[in-house]
Write an enzyme that holds these catalytic residues in place. Structure first.
Site, PDB file in Angstrom:
ATOM      1  N   CYS A   1       0.814  -1.214   0.000  1.00 19.35           N
ATOM      2  CA  CYS A   1       0.000   0.000   0.000  1.00 19.35           C
ATOM      3  C   CYS A   1       0.852   1.272   0.000  1.00 19.35           C
ATOM      4  CB  CYS A   1      -0.919  -0.038   1.223  1.00 19.35           C
ATOM      5  SG  CYS A   1      -1.880   1.443   1.444  1.00 19.35           S
TER       6      CYS A   1
ATOM      7  N   MET B   1      -9.150  -7.399  -1.841  1.00 21.92           N
ATOM      8  CA  MET B   1      -7.748  -7.027  -1.616  1.00 21.92           C
ATOM      9  C   MET B   1      -7.676  -5.508  -1.509  1.00 21.92           C
ATOM     10  SD  MET B   1      -5.526  -9.571  -3.958  1.00 21.92           S
ATOM     11  CE  MET B   1      -5.126 -11.225  -3.407  1.00 21.92           C
TER      12      MET B   1
ATOM     13  N   HIS C   1     -25.032  23.264   0.544  1.00 21.31           N
ATOM     14  CA  HIS C   1     -25.147  23.679  -0.854  1.00 21.31           C
ATOM     15  C   HIS C   1     -24.097  24.740  -1.156  1.00 21.31           C
ATOM     16  CE1 HIS C   1     -26.862  24.767  -4.697  1.00 21.31           C
ATOM     17  NE2 HIS C   1     -26.802  26.047  -4.333  1.00 21.31           N
TER      18      HIS C   1
HETATM   19  P1  FAD Z   1       0.752  -5.831   1.975  1.00 28.57           P
HETATM   20  O1  FAD Z   1       0.491  -4.390   1.928  1.00 28.57           O
HETATM   21  O2  FAD Z   1       1.040  -6.526   0.694  1.00 28.57           O
HETATM   22  O3  FAD Z   1       1.964  -6.030   2.986  1.00 28.57           O
HETATM   23  C1  FAD Z   1       2.553  -7.270   3.213  1.00 28.57           C
HETATM   24  C2  FAD Z   1       3.962  -7.064   3.716  1.00 28.57           C
HETATM   25  O4  FAD Z   1       4.463  -8.302   4.162  1.00 28.57           O
HETATM   26  C3  FAD Z   1       4.923  -6.569   2.652  1.00 28.57           C
HETATM   27  O5  FAD Z   1       5.593  -5.419   3.107  1.00 28.57           O
HETATM   28  C4  FAD Z   1       5.904  -7.728   2.473  1.00 28.57           C
HETATM   29  O6  FAD Z   1       7.224  -7.307   2.161  1.00 28.57           O
HETATM   30  C5  FAD Z   1       5.851  -8.382   3.827  1.00 28.57           C
HETATM   31  N1  FAD Z   1       6.233  -9.794   3.844  1.00 28.57           N
HETATM   32  C6  FAD Z   1       5.797 -10.784   3.029  1.00 28.57           C
HETATM   33  N2  FAD Z   1       6.318 -11.967   3.407  1.00 28.57           N
HETATM   34  C7  FAD Z   1       7.115 -11.709   4.478  1.00 28.57           C
HETATM   35  C8  FAD Z   1       7.902 -12.514   5.320  1.00 28.57           C
HETATM   36  N3  FAD Z   1       7.984 -13.840   5.173  1.00 28.57           N
HETATM   37  N4  FAD Z   1       8.599 -11.904   6.315  1.00 28.57           N
HETATM   38  C9  FAD Z   1       8.529 -10.562   6.507  1.00 28.57           C
HETATM   39  N5  FAD Z   1       7.774  -9.764   5.753  1.00 28.57           N
HETATM   40  C10 FAD Z   1       7.068 -10.325   4.754  1.00 28.57           C
HETATM   41  N6  FAD Z   1      -6.056  -0.711  -1.838  1.00 28.57           N
HETATM   42  C11 FAD Z   1      -6.899   0.257  -1.414  1.00 28.57           C
HETATM   43  O7  FAD Z   1      -7.667   0.023  -0.475  1.00 28.57           O
HETATM   44  N7  FAD Z   1      -6.921   1.489  -1.995  1.00 28.57           N
HETATM   45  C12 FAD Z   1      -6.111   1.801  -3.035  1.00 28.57           C
HETATM   46  O8  FAD Z   1      -6.149   2.923  -3.536  1.00 28.57           O
HETATM   47  C13 FAD Z   1      -5.216   0.808  -3.511  1.00 28.57           C
HETATM   48  N8  FAD Z   1      -4.384   1.071  -4.531  1.00 28.57           N
HETATM   49  C14 FAD Z   1      -3.518   0.113  -4.948  1.00 28.57           C
HETATM   50  C15 FAD Z   1      -2.679   0.402  -6.014  1.00 28.57           C
HETATM   51  C16 FAD Z   1      -1.789  -0.545  -6.477  1.00 28.57           C
HETATM   52  C17 FAD Z   1      -0.882  -0.219  -7.636  1.00 28.57           C
HETATM   53  C18 FAD Z   1      -1.714  -1.812  -5.835  1.00 28.57           C
HETATM   54  C19 FAD Z   1      -0.729  -2.840  -6.292  1.00 28.57           C
HETATM   55  C20 FAD Z   1      -2.544  -2.109  -4.771  1.00 28.57           C
HETATM   56  C21 FAD Z   1      -3.459  -1.155  -4.322  1.00 28.57           C
HETATM   57  N9  FAD Z   1      -4.337  -1.418  -3.281  1.00 28.57           N
HETATM   58  C22 FAD Z   1      -5.222  -0.459  -2.868  1.00 28.57           C
HETATM   59  C23 FAD Z   1      -4.345  -2.717  -2.584  1.00 28.57           C
HETATM   60  C24 FAD Z   1      -3.569  -2.608  -1.247  1.00 28.57           C
HETATM   61  O9  FAD Z   1      -2.273  -2.172  -1.508  1.00 28.57           O
HETATM   62  C25 FAD Z   1      -3.571  -3.960  -0.554  1.00 28.57           C
HETATM   63  O10 FAD Z   1      -4.894  -4.438  -0.415  1.00 28.57           O
HETATM   64  C26 FAD Z   1      -2.944  -3.839   0.832  1.00 28.57           C
HETATM   65  O11 FAD Z   1      -1.637  -3.347   0.755  1.00 28.57           O
HETATM   66  C27 FAD Z   1      -2.958  -5.188   1.544  1.00 28.57           C
HETATM   67  O12 FAD Z   1      -2.390  -5.024   2.794  1.00 28.57           O
HETATM   68  P2  FAD Z   1      -1.694  -6.236   3.555  1.00 28.57           P
HETATM   69  O13 FAD Z   1      -1.215  -5.664   4.854  1.00 28.57           O
HETATM   70  O14 FAD Z   1      -2.559  -7.411   3.571  1.00 28.57           O
HETATM   71  O15 FAD Z   1      -0.429  -6.650   2.649  1.00 28.57           O
HETATM   72  P1  NAD Z   2      -8.705  -6.725 -10.770  1.00 22.80           P
HETATM   73  O1  NAD Z   2      -9.191  -8.024 -10.290  1.00 22.80           O
HETATM   74  O2  NAD Z   2      -9.314  -5.478 -10.274  1.00 22.80           O
HETATM   75  O3  NAD Z   2      -8.834  -6.669 -12.366  1.00 22.80           O
HETATM   76  C1  NAD Z   2      -8.267  -7.627 -13.202  1.00 22.80           C
HETATM   77  C2  NAD Z   2      -8.955  -7.557 -14.556  1.00 22.80           C
HETATM   78  O4  NAD Z   2      -8.241  -8.379 -15.463  1.00 22.80           O
HETATM   79  C3  NAD Z   2     -10.400  -8.049 -14.530  1.00 22.80           C
HETATM   80  O5  NAD Z   2     -11.223  -7.095 -15.156  1.00 22.80           O
HETATM   81  C4  NAD Z   2     -10.318  -9.364 -15.297  1.00 22.80           C
HETATM   82  O6  NAD Z   2     -11.525  -9.664 -15.981  1.00 22.80           O
HETATM   83  C5  NAD Z   2      -9.177  -9.078 -16.265  1.00 22.80           C
HETATM   84  N1  NAD Z   2      -8.524 -10.283 -16.817  1.00 22.80           N
HETATM   85  C6  NAD Z   2      -8.211 -11.421 -16.157  1.00 22.80           C
HETATM   86  N2  NAD Z   2      -7.623 -12.306 -17.021  1.00 22.80           N
HETATM   87  C7  NAD Z   2      -7.557 -11.693 -18.235  1.00 22.80           C
HETATM   88  C8  NAD Z   2      -7.070 -12.085 -19.530  1.00 22.80           C
HETATM   89  N3  NAD Z   2      -6.531 -13.285 -19.737  1.00 22.80           N
HETATM   90  N4  NAD Z   2      -7.151 -11.196 -20.537  1.00 22.80           N
HETATM   91  C9  NAD Z   2      -7.697  -9.979 -20.355  1.00 22.80           C
HETATM   92  N5  NAD Z   2      -8.189  -9.560 -19.145  1.00 22.80           N
HETATM   93  C10 NAD Z   2      -8.115 -10.407 -18.104  1.00 22.80           C
HETATM   94  O7  NAD Z   2      -7.131  -6.758 -10.513  1.00 22.80           O
HETATM   95  P2  NAD Z   2      -6.053  -5.595 -10.565  1.00 22.80           P
HETATM   96  O8  NAD Z   2      -6.558  -4.432 -11.298  1.00 22.80           O
HETATM   97  O9  NAD Z   2      -4.796  -6.261 -11.000  1.00 22.80           O
HETATM   98  O10 NAD Z   2      -5.917  -5.211  -9.050  1.00 22.80           O
HETATM   99  C11 NAD Z   2      -5.480  -6.174  -8.068  1.00 22.80           C
HETATM  100  C12 NAD Z   2      -6.020  -5.887  -6.718  1.00 22.80           C
HETATM  101  O11 NAD Z   2      -5.474  -4.684  -6.202  1.00 22.80           O
HETATM  102  C13 NAD Z   2      -7.515  -5.734  -6.747  1.00 22.80           C
HETATM  103  O12 NAD Z   2      -8.070  -6.773  -6.010  1.00 22.80           O
HETATM  104  C14 NAD Z   2      -7.813  -4.434  -6.120  1.00 22.80           C
HETATM  105  O13 NAD Z   2      -8.728  -4.575  -5.078  1.00 22.80           O
HETATM  106  C15 NAD Z   2      -6.480  -3.933  -5.572  1.00 22.80           C
HETATM  107  N6  NAD Z   2      -6.376  -2.513  -5.942  1.00 22.80           N
HETATM  108  C16 NAD Z   2      -7.266  -1.638  -5.402  1.00 22.80           C
HETATM  109  C17 NAD Z   2      -7.231  -0.311  -5.776  1.00 22.80           C
HETATM  110  C18 NAD Z   2      -8.212   0.627  -5.177  1.00 22.80           C
HETATM  111  O14 NAD Z   2      -8.827   0.289  -4.180  1.00 22.80           O
HETATM  112  N7  NAD Z   2      -8.409   1.810  -5.722  1.00 22.80           N
HETATM  113  C19 NAD Z   2      -6.307   0.126  -6.691  1.00 22.80           C
HETATM  114  C20 NAD Z   2      -5.445  -0.791  -7.240  1.00 22.80           C
HETATM  115  C21 NAD Z   2      -5.480  -2.112  -6.839  1.00 22.80           C
END
Ligand code: FAD
Ligand code: NAD
Length: 468
Positions: A42, A320, A446
Site C-alpha cells: 500500500c 484485496m 449547498h
Molecule cells: P501488503 O500491503 O502486501 O503487505 C505485506 C507485507 O508483508 C509486505 O511489506 C511484504 O514485504 C511483507 N512480507 C511478506 N512476506 C514476508 C515474510 N515472510 N517476512 C517478513 N515480511 C514479509 N487498496 C486500497 O484500499 N486502496 C487503493 O487505492 C489501492 N491502490 C492500490 C494500487 C496498487 C498499484 C496496488 C498494487 C494495490 C493497491 N491497493 C489499494 C491494494 C492494497 O495495496 C492492498 O490491499 C494492501 O496493501 C494489503 O495489505 P496487507 O497488509 O494485507 O499486505
Molecule cells: P482486478 O481483479 O481489479 O482486475 C483484473 C482484470 O483483469 C479483470 O477485469 C479481469 O476480468 C481481467 N482479466 C483477467 N484475465 C484476463 C485475460 N486473460 N485477458 C484480459 N483480461 C483479463 O485486478 P487488478 O486491477 O490487477 O488489481 C489487483 C487488486 O489490487 C484488486 O483486487 C484491487 O482490489 C487492488 N487494488 C485496489 C485499488 C483501489 O482500491 N483503488 C487500486 C489498485 C489495486
C-alpha cells in the site's frame, strides 16, 4: 531469546495496524518486515504512490484541457516525468516515516528480515546480511499480503512487460501502453499515462470493465475514458501471450469471434489481479492450510487451522483492499485481547481513483436480483448539480438501491467528482441501517457534490428529486 505476546509478520496496512492495536491493548508486540521500508504494498508500491501520480497527472490534464475554459491562459505545459516520480517518492517516504514514528510511539519492536516459522511459537528472522535471529511468540498474525499475478505464456521482464510496481517508476512516458485487464490497477495507471499523453489500449477478457462493481458504473467509466482520454477498449478479448523486444511489445489475443489478433505498443502493463504471498513463511513446518487459490484459510475469527496463528489482509479471502486489511488487523488484535469485535464485510467500500472517481458500498443490482430481493432504484446525475457545473465535472451519477418494502438502503453506487470521499456517507447510512427517506430529509450543504446523494435518495424513496 526475546519473547513476545504477539508477533506480526508483514508490515502492510494489515500488519502495522494489527501491531499498533495489539500494543494499545497492552501486548508486547513484534513486527517483522522483509523490506527496510514499512507500509507494505500500500505505502510503497500501491495505494499511496499511485494516488500521488494520479494527482500529478490530473493537474497536467487540467492544465492542458480545462484551464482555457476556466479563463486561464498558460504556455503549453510540459511533463517533467523525473520530477513527477521524485515527488511521488517523497510522498511515499514521508508516509513510511510516519509508520516508523508510530512503531516507536507504540513501543513495537521492529525486525527487518524474512519471517519464517521454526515451529508454532518460534519464528526465524533471516536478515539481508545473511544473519539469523529467532524470537518466541505466544501468538502470531500472518499479514504477508500479495504480489502481482500474471497469465500463462507471459513472462514479466520488468522492462517492457511490466506490473504496477514498474509502472510507478517509469523513466519515459509510453507512446502506446497496452494494458491487460480492465480492473482497478489497469484503469488507474492507464489514466496516469493517458493523461500524460500515452495512447492507451485496454484488453479485457470480460464484456465489461471493473467487473466486480455495479454494471452501470463500468459502462459510464468506459464512456468517459474514451471521451476524455481516448482510451481504446478491446472487450471480450482473451490474451494468449506477450512478446517483447528492446523497443516494442506484441500482445496476442483471441477476440470475441475467437480470431487471433496482435496489438503492438512500446509497453505492456499486466494487471490481471494479485495473488496471496506466502513464500518463505515456513507454513508447512507448522501445518497452516492454504486454499486452492493459495490464500491462507481462516475461520470467522481470522484464526488459521493452527491454534494461536491468525491471518489477515490480502493473504486471506475477501477484497484485496488496504482498509479491509486494516479492519482485520484491529479485529484480530481485539479478539486476541478477549473482546468481541465485528466486521461487516458487506460495508467495506470499494473505490477506483480514475476521473471521474468510482465508489460503491453494499449490494449491486445484480446481487439483489440473484437474492430475489425486491428493491427500488433512485439516481441523480452530476449534470444536474450546480456544484458539478461550477467545476466542469458533470459526468457520472449517484445511484441508491433501497428495499422496496422498508426503504432501507441496500447499496450505493457512485461515479463522479470526489465520490471516493462521498461514499463515506453511504457507509454511515448503511451501518446505521438508514432508509433512503432518512438521508433525503437530512440537510446537505449547498453547493456540494454530496447533494447528489440526497437527491438520489429522494428519487429512491419517493421518485421526487427536487432538481430534476
Ligand atoms: P501488503 O500491503 O502486501 O503487505 C505485506 C507485507 O508483508 C509486505 O511489506 C511484504 O514485504 C511483507 N512480507 C511478506 N512476506 C514476508 C515474510 N515472510 N517476512 C517478513 N515480511 C514479509 N487498496 C486500497 O484500499 N486502496 C487503493 O487505492 C489501492 N491502490 C492500490 C494500487 C496498487 C498499484 C496496488 C498494487 C494495490 C493497491 N491497493 C489499494 C491494494 C492494497 O495495496 C492492498 O490491499 C494492501 O496493501 C494489503 O495489505 P496487507 O497488509 O494485507 O499486505
Ligand atoms: P482486478 O481483479 O481489479 O482486475 C483484473 C482484470 O483483469 C479483470 O477485469 C479481469 O476480468 C481481467 N482479466 C483477467 N484475465 C484476463 C485475460 N486473460 N485477458 C484480459 N483480461 C483479463 O485486478 P487488478 O486491477 O490487477 O488489481 C489487483 C487488486 O489490487 C484488486 O483486487 C484491487 O482490489 C487492488 N487494488 C485496489 C485499488 C483501489 O482500491 N483503488 C487500486 C489498485 C489495486
Amino acid at each position: 531469546m526475546e519473547k513476545f505476546d504477539v508477533t506480526v509478520i508483514g508490515a502492510g496496512p494489515g500488519g502495522y495496524v494489527a501491531a499498533i492495536r495489539c500494543a494499545q491493548l497492552g501486548m508486547k508486540t513484534a513486527l517483522i518486515e522483509k523490506y527496510p521500508s514499512l507500509g507494505g504494498t500500500c505505502l510503497n508500491v500501491g495505494c499511496i504512490p499511485s494516488k500521488a501520480l494520479l494527482d500529478s497527472s490530473e493537474h497536467f490534464h487540467n492544465a492542458t484541457h480545462n484551464f482555457e475554459a476556466h479563463g486561464i491562459e498558460i504556455k503549453a505545459p510540459k511533463v517533467n516525468l523525473k520530477q513527477m516520480i521524485e515527488r511521488k517518492r517523497g510522498v511515499v517516504k514521508a508516509t513510511v516515516d510516519g509508520i516508523n514514528y508510530l512503531m516507536k510511539k507504540n513501543k513495537i519492536t521492529v525486525y527487518t528480515g524474512v519471517g519464517s516459522f521454526a515451529d508454532k511459537t518460534h519464528i526465524d528472522i533471516s536478515k539481508a546480511d545473511g544473519s539469523k535471529e529467532q524470537i518466541e511468540s505466544a501468538k502470531t498474525i500472518i499479514a504477508t499480503g500479495s504480489k502481482p499475478s500474471s497469465l500463462p505464456g507471459i513472462e514479466i521482464d520488468k522492462k517492457r512487460i511490466i506490473t504496477s510496481t514498474e509502472a510507478l517508476e517509469m523513466t519515459e512516458i509510453p507512446k502506446h501502453l497496452i494494458i491487460i485487464g480492465g480492473g482497478v490497477i489497469g484503469l488507474e495507471l492507464g489514466s496516469v499515462y493517458g493523461r500524460l499523453g500515452s495512447k492507451v489500449t485496454v484488453v479485457e477478457f470480460m464484456d465489461r470493465i471493473i467487473p466486480g462493481m455495479d454494471a452501470g458504473l463500468g459502462k459510464e467509466l468506459q464512456r468517459v475514458l474514451k471521451k476524455d482520454l481516448s482510451f481504446e477498449f478491446l472487450m471480450k478479448h482473451k490474451v494468449t501471450g506477450v512478446k517483447s523486444t528492446a523497443k516494442e511489445v506484441t500482445v496476442s489475443a483471441l477476440n470475441s469471434k475467437d480470431e487471433a489478433i496482435e496489438i503492438k505498443g512500446d509497453y505492456c502493463l499486466v494487471a490481471v489481479g494479485r495473488k496471496p504471498y506466502t513464500e518463505n513463511l515456513g507454513l508447512d513446518k507448522v501445518g497452516v492450510k492454504v486454499d486452492n487459490r493459495g490464500r491462507i484459510e481462516t475461520d470467522d475469527h481470522l484464526r488459521t487451522n493452527v491454534e494461536n496463528i491468525y491471518a489477515i489482509g490480502d493473504v486471506v479471502k475477501g477484497a484485496m483492499l488496504a482498509h479491509k486489511a486494516e479492519e482485520e488487523g484491529v479485529f484480530v488484535a481485539e479478539y486476541i485481547a478477549g473482546q468481541k469485535p465485528h466486521i461487516n464485510y458487506n460495508l467495506i467500500p470499494g473505490v477506483v481513483y480514475t476521473w471521474p472517481e468510482v465508489a460503491a458500498v453494499g449490494f449491486t443490482e445484480e446481487q439483489l436480483k440473484e437474492q430475489g430481493r425486491k428493491y427500488k432504484t433512485g439516481s441523480f446525475p452530476f449534470k444536474a448539480s450546480g456544484r458539478a457545473r461550477a467545476s466542469m465535472d458533470t459526468d457520472g451519477f449517484v445511484k441508491v438501491l433501497a428495499d422496496e418494502a422498508t426503504d432501507e438502503i441496500l447499496g450505493v453506487h457512485m461515479i463522479g467528482p470526489r465520490v471516493a470521499d462521498m461514499i463515506a456517507e453511504g457507509v454511515v447510512a448503511m451501518e446505521f441501517r438508514a432508509s433512503a427517506e432518512d438521508i433525503s430529509r437530512m440537510s446537505h450543504a449547498h453547493p456540494t457534490f454530496t447533494e447528489n446523494m440526497k437527491e438520489a435518495c429522494l428519487d429512491a424513496t419517493a421518485k421526487r428529486p427536487i432538481h430534476m
